[in-house]
Structure formats: structure tokens, C-alpha cells
Design a protein around this motif. Structure first.
Motif, short mmCIF file in Angstrom:
data_model
loop_
_atom_site.label_atom_id
_atom_site.label_comp_id
_atom_site.label_asym_id
_atom_site.label_seq_id
_atom_site.Cartn_x
_atom_site.Cartn_y
_atom_site.Cartn_z
N PRO A 46 0.82 -1.23 0.00
CA PRO A 46 0.00 0.00 0.00
C PRO A 46 0.84 1.26 0.00
O PRO A 46 0.46 2.28 -0.60
CB PRO A 46 -0.84 -0.12 1.29
N ILE A 47 2.01 1.22 0.65
CA ILE A 47 2.90 2.39 0.67
C ILE A 47 3.47 2.63 -0.73
O ILE A 47 3.53 3.77 -1.20
CB ILE A 47 4.02 2.17 1.69
N ALA A 48 3.87 1.54 -1.39
CA ALA A 48 4.39 1.67 -2.76
C ALA A 48 3.30 2.15 -3.72
O ALA A 48 3.56 2.98 -4.60
CB ALA A 48 4.94 0.32 -3.22
N TYR A 49 2.09 1.65 -3.54
CA TYR A 49 0.97 2.06 -4.41
C TYR A 49 0.71 3.56 -4.28
O TYR A 49 0.55 4.27 -5.28
CB TYR A 49 -0.28 1.27 -4.03
N LEU A 50 0.71 4.04 -3.04
CA LEU A 50 0.47 5.46 -2.82
C LEU A 50 1.60 6.30 -3.42
O LEU A 50 1.35 7.34 -4.06
CB LEU A 50 0.34 5.75 -1.33
N GLY A 51 2.84 5.87 -3.21
CA GLY A 51 3.96 6.60 -3.79
C GLY A 51 3.92 6.62 -5.30
O GLY A 51 4.26 7.63 -5.93
N MET A 52 3.50 5.51 -5.88
CA MET A 52 3.41 5.42 -7.34
C MET A 52 2.33 6.34 -7.88
O MET A 52 2.51 6.98 -8.92
CB MET A 52 3.11 3.96 -7.71
N LYS A 53 1.20 6.45 -7.17
CA LYS A 53 0.08 7.23 -7.67
C LYS A 53 0.14 8.71 -7.28
O LYS A 53 -0.22 9.58 -8.09
CB LYS A 53 -1.23 6.64 -7.12
N GLU A 54 0.60 9.01 -6.06
CA GLU A 54 0.50 10.38 -5.56
C GLU A 54 1.84 11.05 -5.31
O GLU A 54 1.89 12.25 -5.08
CB GLU A 54 -0.32 10.40 -4.26
N GLY A 55 2.93 10.30 -5.28
CA GLY A 55 4.23 10.91 -5.07
C GLY A 55 4.90 10.44 -3.79
O GLY A 55 4.27 9.88 -2.89
N LEU A 197 5.04 -10.37 -4.85
CA LEU A 197 3.66 -10.28 -4.37
C LEU A 197 2.98 -9.06 -4.97
O LEU A 197 1.81 -9.12 -5.38
CB LEU A 197 3.66 -10.19 -2.84
N GLY A 198 3.70 -7.93 -5.03
CA GLY A 198 3.13 -6.71 -5.59
C GLY A 198 2.76 -6.87 -7.05
O GLY A 198 1.72 -6.36 -7.50
N ALA A 199 3.59 -7.57 -7.83
CA ALA A 199 3.31 -7.77 -9.25
C ALA A 199 1.98 -8.49 -9.44
O ALA A 199 1.17 -8.12 -10.31
CB ALA A 199 4.44 -8.54 -9.92
N HIS A 200 1.72 -9.52 -8.62
CA HIS A 200 0.47 -10.27 -8.72
C HIS A 200 -0.73 -9.42 -8.27
O HIS A 200 -1.77 -9.40 -8.94
CB HIS A 200 0.55 -11.54 -7.88
N ILE A 201 -0.57 -8.72 -7.16
CA ILE A 201 -1.68 -7.94 -6.62
C ILE A 201 -1.99 -6.74 -7.52
O ILE A 201 -3.16 -6.46 -7.83
CB ILE A 201 -1.36 -7.48 -5.19
N PHE A 202 -0.97 -6.02 -7.96
CA PHE A 202 -1.20 -4.86 -8.83
C PHE A 202 -1.81 -5.29 -10.17
O PHE A 202 -2.61 -4.56 -10.76
CB PHE A 202 0.10 -4.10 -9.05
N LYS A 204 -3.89 -7.73 -10.56
CA LYS A 204 -5.32 -7.92 -10.28
C LYS A 204 -6.06 -6.59 -10.23
O LYS A 204 -7.26 -6.53 -10.54
CB LYS A 204 -5.50 -8.66 -8.95
N MET A 205 -5.34 -5.53 -9.86
CA MET A 205 -5.94 -4.19 -9.78
C MET A 205 -5.91 -3.48 -11.13
O MET A 205 -6.33 -2.33 -11.24
CB MET A 205 -5.19 -3.35 -8.75
N GLY A 206 -5.40 -4.14 -12.16
CA GLY A 206 -5.35 -3.54 -13.49
C GLY A 206 -4.11 -2.70 -13.73
O GLY A 206 -4.05 -1.95 -14.72
N ILE A 207 -3.11 -2.81 -12.83
CA ILE A 207 -1.87 -2.04 -12.99
C ILE A 207 -0.80 -2.98 -13.54
O ILE A 207 -0.33 -3.87 -12.84
CB ILE A 207 -1.40 -1.44 -11.64
N SER A 208 -0.44 -2.77 -14.78
CA SER A 208 0.52 -3.68 -15.42
C SER A 208 1.78 -2.96 -15.91
O SER A 208 2.68 -3.60 -16.45
CB SER A 208 -0.13 -4.40 -16.60
N ASP A 209 1.83 -1.64 -15.74
CA ASP A 209 2.96 -0.87 -16.29
C ASP A 209 4.05 -0.63 -15.25
O ASP A 209 4.69 0.41 -15.24
CB ASP A 209 2.47 0.46 -16.84
N ILE A 210 4.26 -1.60 -14.36
CA ILE A 210 5.36 -1.49 -13.41
C ILE A 210 6.47 -2.46 -13.83
O ILE A 210 6.20 -3.45 -14.51
CB ILE A 210 4.90 -1.82 -11.96
N PRO A 211 7.71 -2.18 -13.45
CA PRO A 211 8.81 -3.06 -13.86
C PRO A 211 8.62 -4.47 -13.30
O PRO A 211 8.27 -4.63 -12.13
CB PRO A 211 10.04 -2.39 -13.25
#
Length: 318
Positions: A46-55, A197-202, A204-211
Motif C-alpha cells: 500500500p505504501i508503494a501504491y500510494l507513492g506510485m500514484k501520488e508521489g 507479491l506486488g506484481a500479482h496484486i497490482f 489484479k488491480m489492473g496495474i501492469s505498467d510497473i517493472p
């Protein structure tokens, strides 16, 4: 102006949700020890998701919030452990995902911050709290060794007891010598596991443009590892009487062997492309290589051979 306010409101709401999720995960980790390893590895997400989306600043805000709330539930020491390792890992992952840093650089950046956090916590435990740390051997390792030796007479006697004591002393000496290797290995594992774990969860959330790291069957390590291992062997032979050189060589040698083993496992996972009959056996071989010496040696030599001649790459991994 209204758009900016709306964006800030969205960031605040998202930060609150991510903070709550990270705190819940830390609660589960502390109160459910059997699941703690997996649960703690989810905290960075969740911390990485927030940083990715909001900074970055928002991921730092969430990490600070988790530290404050966890301190209320578990005390400052436990909260610092969670935030220093998993919170900072989430911050680094968020930065790398936001700026599209390559998967390999993300892995090692995460491992670096985990390693720094582990060492810092060991130093703090030793010098601020007076708690002997296993990270630096010494008193902490000696206490563990004494405790194990005290228990042995309850299970063994006579010659069997002497043999058990020798095995414990050998094991503890090996553990003390390999502390630097263990720190590096644990740091890389934490970073890799959270990314996986993040690659699988993201996804599922429709986020596929991460390394993403390449599939395991395509893992390769630098050929320079072979040269480094040869240098290590030379140091162990010519400088075996110099304690510091021997200590460094032991850890570097163990690291090199681990890299060879991982490359060998990647080859085993790839082999069904050439030999389909290997598919039902590859997982069995991988598991055995972790526990049986001669199987592990075979996999290590397989990794060295593949690293030296580019066997999979020359066949285009097919």
C-alpha cells in the motif's frame, strides 16, 4: 484551483486508506506469528501504491503514520522494526515504480534500504537499548550458543552428547562467520518477495505498467561471478592464516555459491523446453537441492556451466 484541491483531497483519502491497511497488516503480523512472514511482506505494497500514484511525500507520510499508530499498539521498538524495514521498502518501491526504474535496479534499491535498516536496528539495539544483537555475533551469538549447549544433556548422553556439542559449535561458528552474507541474502529476499507479491496484486488491480523481473527460467547473473569465486578461492588458499581476509572470503564465497545455485535452479526450471520429461521433476529437484548436499552440488555446477557457456541464451530460451 478546484482541481488541485480535489487532487489533494483524493491523496488524503488514499493516504488514510493505505495507512489503515498497513496498520492492519502489521497487527496481523504481530498477532499471527505463523503468517507473519507473508503478512509483513505485504506491508510495503500500500505504501508503494500510494507513492506510485501520488508521489514520494505521501508514501513518507503513510510510513510516519504507521510508525505512530504501531507505536501505540506494540511500542516504539517493534514499530521501528516494521517501519524501518517494510515501510522504507515500500517508499523505495513506490519511487521506482513511479519513475519506471528497471526491475533489477528496483530489486537492489529495495535490498539496499532493507540492509541499511537491519544494520541500523542492530546498532540501535546494541548501543541504545543494551540488547545483544545476533547481527554482530559477539555476546548475542554466545548467549544463543550457551542456551543450546545447556539443553543438549536433556536429549543426549555419552558419546552422542559429545557429537551433538561438536555439531552445535560448528553450526554456531558458521552462523557467526556468515552474518554479512545472511544480511545481504535476507535483504534481497525481502525486496524480491515484496516485488513478486506486488506484481500479482497490482495486476489484479489492473496495474501492469510497473517493472517486472523476467520469468525465473530466464534469470541470469553476471559471468564475473565465476572470476570473483576464483579470486575468493585463491584468497582462501594463500591468506588462510589472515583472519580478516578469511572472513571476507568466506562470505563472498558463500554469496557466489548461492548465485550459482540460483542460476542452476533457473536452468532446471527451463529444462522442460528441451526435455519435456523434466517438467514433473523440476520442482522436486529444486526442493531436494535445498536440503541434500549432492543434489545442491549438481545444481551449482549446472549454474556455473550455464553461466560460462550461455547454454540457454544460445538456444533463445527455447
Amino acid at each position: 484551483m478546484d482541481h488541485r484541491i480535489s487532487g489533494n483531497n483524493h491523496a488524503v483519502v488514499l493516504a488514510g486508506m493505505c495507512t489503515a491497511l498497513a496498520v492492519v497488516l502489521s497487527l496481523l503480523g504481530f498477532y499471527m506469528p505463523l503468517l507473519s512472514t507473508v503478512v509483513f511482506l505485504l506491508i510495503p505494497l500500500p505504501i508503494a501504491y500510494l507513492g506510485m500514484k501520488e508521489g514520494v511525500k505521501w508514501s513518507v507520510v503513510v510510513t510516519t503514520g504507521v510508525l505512530i499508530l504501531d507505536s501505540t499498539f506494540f511500542g516504539v521498538v517493534s514499530a521501528a522494526f516494521v517501519c524501518a524495514i517494510f515501510g522504507l521498502l515500500g517508499v523505495v518501491m513506490g519511487i521506482c515504480y513511479r519513475y519506471k526504474v528497471s526491475a533489477a535496479k528496483t530489486l537492489f534499491a529495495g535490498a539496499a534500504v532493507v540492509l541499511i535498516a537491519l544494520v541500523a536496528e542492530g546498532i540501535a539495539a546494541l548501543y541504545l537499548l543494551g540488547i545483544p544483537s545476533l547481527l554482530f555475533g559477539g555476546e548475542g551469538m554466545a548467549q544463543m550458543k550457551d542456551s543450546m549447549l545447556e539443553v543438549l544433556p536433556s536429549f543426549y548422553s555419552g558419546e552422542a552428547l559429545d557429537q551433538a556439542k561438536e555439531k552445535v559449535e560448528f553450526l554456531m561458528d558458521a552462523m557467526e562467520k556468515s552474518v554479512p552474507y545472511t544480511l545481504v541474502a535476507v535483504s534481497v529476499f525481502y525486496s524480491w518477495a515484496s516485488m513478486t507479491l506486488g506484481a500479482h496484486i497490482f495486476k489484479k488491480m489492473g496495474i501492469s505498467d510497473i517493472p517486472h523481473l523476467p520469468p525465473f527460467e530466464r534469470w541470469e547473473f553476471p559471468k564475473g561471478t565465476i572470476l570473483l569465486y576464483l579470486v575468493v578461492l585463491g584468497c582462501q588458499y594463500f591468506f588462510k592464516d589472515q583472519e580478516q581476509v578469511s572472513y571476507v572470503a568466506y562470505n563472498l564465497g558463500t554469496l557466489c555459491v548461492t548465485i550459482f545455485w540460483l542460476q542452476g535452479l533457473a536452468v532446471v526450471w527451463w529444462l522442460p523446453h528441451r526435455y519435456p520429461m523434466m517438467k514433473p521433476l523440476r520442482l522436486f529437484i529444486m526442493i531436494l537441492s535445498a536440503f541434500i548436499g549432492f543434489v545442491q552440488m549438481f545444481v551449482v555446477f549446472l549454474g556455473i556451466a550455464d553461466m560460462a557457456v550461455d547454454y540457454r541464451k544460445k538456444r533463445n530460451y527455447m
